[in-house]
Design an enzyme around this catalytic site. Structure first.
Site, mmCIF file in Angstrom:
data_model
loop_
_atom_site.group_PDB
_atom_site.id
_atom_site.type_symbol
_atom_site.label_atom_id
_atom_site.label_comp_id
_atom_site.label_asym_id
_atom_site.label_seq_id
_atom_site.Cartn_x
_atom_site.Cartn_y
_atom_site.Cartn_z
ATOM 1 C CB CYS A 6 -0.961 -0.009 1.192
ATOM 2 S SG CYS A 6 -2.130 -1.384 1.129
ATOM 3 C CG PHE A 55 -0.848 -5.769 4.614
ATOM 4 C CD1 PHE A 55 -1.231 -5.010 5.710
ATOM 5 C CD2 PHE A 55 -1.803 -6.573 4.012
ATOM 6 C CE1 PHE A 55 -2.526 -5.036 6.183
ATOM 7 C CE2 PHE A 55 -3.107 -6.608 4.474
ATOM 8 C CZ PHE A 55 -3.472 -5.844 5.565
ATOM 9 C CE LYS A 75 -5.555 4.597 2.210
ATOM 10 N NZ LYS A 75 -4.595 5.699 2.495
ATOM 11 C CD GLU A 111 -2.239 7.655 9.364
ATOM 12 O OE1 GLU A 111 -1.448 8.348 8.687
ATOM 13 O OE2 GLU A 111 -3.269 7.163 8.881
ATOM 14 C CG HIS A 124 -2.185 4.682 5.267
ATOM 15 N ND1 HIS A 124 -1.925 4.378 3.948
ATOM 16 C CD2 HIS A 124 -2.685 3.544 5.814
ATOM 17 C CE1 HIS A 124 -2.250 3.126 3.711
ATOM 18 N NE2 HIS A 124 -2.708 2.593 4.815
ATOM 19 C CG HIS A 181 -6.664 1.249 1.256
ATOM 20 N ND1 HIS A 181 -5.677 1.524 0.340
ATOM 21 C CD2 HIS A 181 -6.024 0.732 2.349
ATOM 22 C CE1 HIS A 181 -4.504 1.213 0.858
ATOM 23 N NE2 HIS A 181 -4.686 0.730 2.071
#
Length: 423
Positions: A170, A406, A342, A321, A310, A347
């Site tokens: 990502c 990930f 998002k 975050e 994010h 996403h």
């Protein structure tokens, strides 16, 4: 490194609810959402049944029937975005040495939709254990190798320089652009066509995220399913899309009178070497990426006017975050507006980092911070200024955009207004 400064002179965005940079900006600045119940296939057998889909007709956007036949949906996105970004920049690539023009395209899952569909066909919807390859699309090999995305874009623009696919989950969409910047700075290329593309809304992808409960099962109100930083969030909403940029050395762009959207002043990436899907709660690795990106930009944390987060909408990521911003920015973290797009466009895995770069550039252009949609019940552990529900007019000269993927990948990029004082 040569010390060359790199800027964005062209861009295009294909995103849910807003094909084209203008439509994309209208959507996110108005706080509208493009999430809905999945229409590409029957989602009823799955735990998560919502996604952010693009209403995309490839022939309407200039692809020939042969190109449509040859390319997976994500590759189609990338080619259309690249063509439009080059047109937006006003650059005549025919006047440049093609060996000095390069391509970097990010993707997390490659030709997932094409592979899923072709397996369905060659196995007769799973009925055949021994599949019949004669039924497959003739260009199936292109679906198997994500490098075909960069090859298709290079063919489209006539680039004969460095051509690379970056696949770091990502963070691919940030990392592909960051890598392109490095190639220009070191003198390996003069112009880079850089961005990312993913089209993952397929049964296999939905099943995989169902298995680890990363996506939201909320389906009673699909438009409100993506809820970053909200206390009621319970997973992200899958999306799709692409954003591609024309990157040039700043002084060269000025000489040709190019429209300059923003300078990419700093970029860094780190890994937590910890867990494939888990995150340490202290956000140390993301904080380190932020520190290094700021150092490269020769700016301090107090210079950041907006953070494009994010903000996936998972419990652990949003906390992670938030901790990273506090760890690196200190008290300034409580005063800088932060938001997650998002919440509106979902996403799109490897593509979202580039789409978020586009959102950051447009925030600079318009001096407006897009909101975090669906943020009604703040999580006490996410206690920063997440710009809930409504966009905010705000002087936005310097933007930090971050990604988390990930495998423990953590990336950060600093974008600045092009007319800022020389550093």
């Amino acid at each position: 490194m040569t010390g060359r400064r790199v800027c964005i002179t062209g861009m295009e965005v294909l995103a849910p609810g807003g094909i084209g940079a203008k439509n994309f900006w209208n959507l996110i600045s108005e706080g509208r959402t493009a999430t809905r119940r999945i229409t590409f296939f029957d989602p009823s057998p799955f735990r998560s049944r919502v996604a952010a889909e693009i209403d995309f007709d490839p022939e309407e956007f200039g692809l020939t029937p042969q190109e449509v036949r040859r390319m997976d949906r994500a590759a189609q996105f990338a080619v259309v975005a690249a063509r439009n970004a080059v047109a937006d920049s006003g650059i005549d690539l025919a006047g440049y040495d093609p060996h000095r023009i390069g391509v970097t395209i990010g993707t997390a899952v490659g030709a997932t939709m094409g592979l899923d569909e072709e397996y369905r066909i060659v196995s007769d919807a799973g009925r055949l254990h021994q599949v019949d390859h004669h039924y497959a699309v003739p260009h199936l090999y292109n679906y198997m190798v994500p490098s075909s995305f960069a090859a298709e874009v290079a063919l489209t623009v006539g680039a004969e320089g460095p051509s690379t696919v970056v696949s770091t989950g990502c963070t691919s969409g940030i990392d592909s652009v960051g890598y392109a910047v490095d190639l220009i700075r070191e003198g390996s290329a003069d112009i880079m066509i850089a961005g990312s593309s993913d089209a993952p809304i397929s049964p296999i992808t939905v099943a995989c995220f169902d298995a680890i409960k990363a996506t939201t099962p909320r389906e009673d109100d699909p438009e409100c399913a993506s809820r970053p930083f909200d206390g009621t969030r319970n997973g992200f909403v899958l999306g799709e899309g692409s954003a591609v940029f024309v990157l040039e050395e700043l002084e060269s762009a000025k000489r040709r009178g190019a429209p300059i959207y923003a300078e990419i002043a700093g970029y860094a990436t780190r890994s937590n070497a910890y867990h494939m899907t888990g995150l340490r709660p202290d956000g140390a690795e993301m904080a380190e990426a932020i520190r290094l990106a700021l150092d490269e930009a020769r700016l301090n944390g107090d210079s950041i006017d907006y953070i494009n987060a994010h903000g996936s909408g998972t419990k652990q990521n949003d906390r992670h975050e938030t901790a990273a911003f506090k760890r690196q920015l200190g008290e300034h973290a409580y005063h800088v507006p932060v938001s997650s797009i998002k919440s509106m466009v979902g996403h799109s895995l490897g593509a979202i980092g580039s789409i978020e770069i586009a959102a950051s550039v447009l925030a600079i252009q318009n001096n407006v911070v897009p909101p975090t949609a669906n943020l009604h019940t703040p999580d006490p552990e996410c206690d920063l200024d997440y710009v809930p529900l409504t966009a905010r007019s705000h002087t936005t000269d310097t933007v930090l955009t971050v990604g988390s993927g990930f495998g423990g990948f953590q990336s950060a990029m600093v974008l600045t207004r092009p007319d800022r004082s020389d550093v």
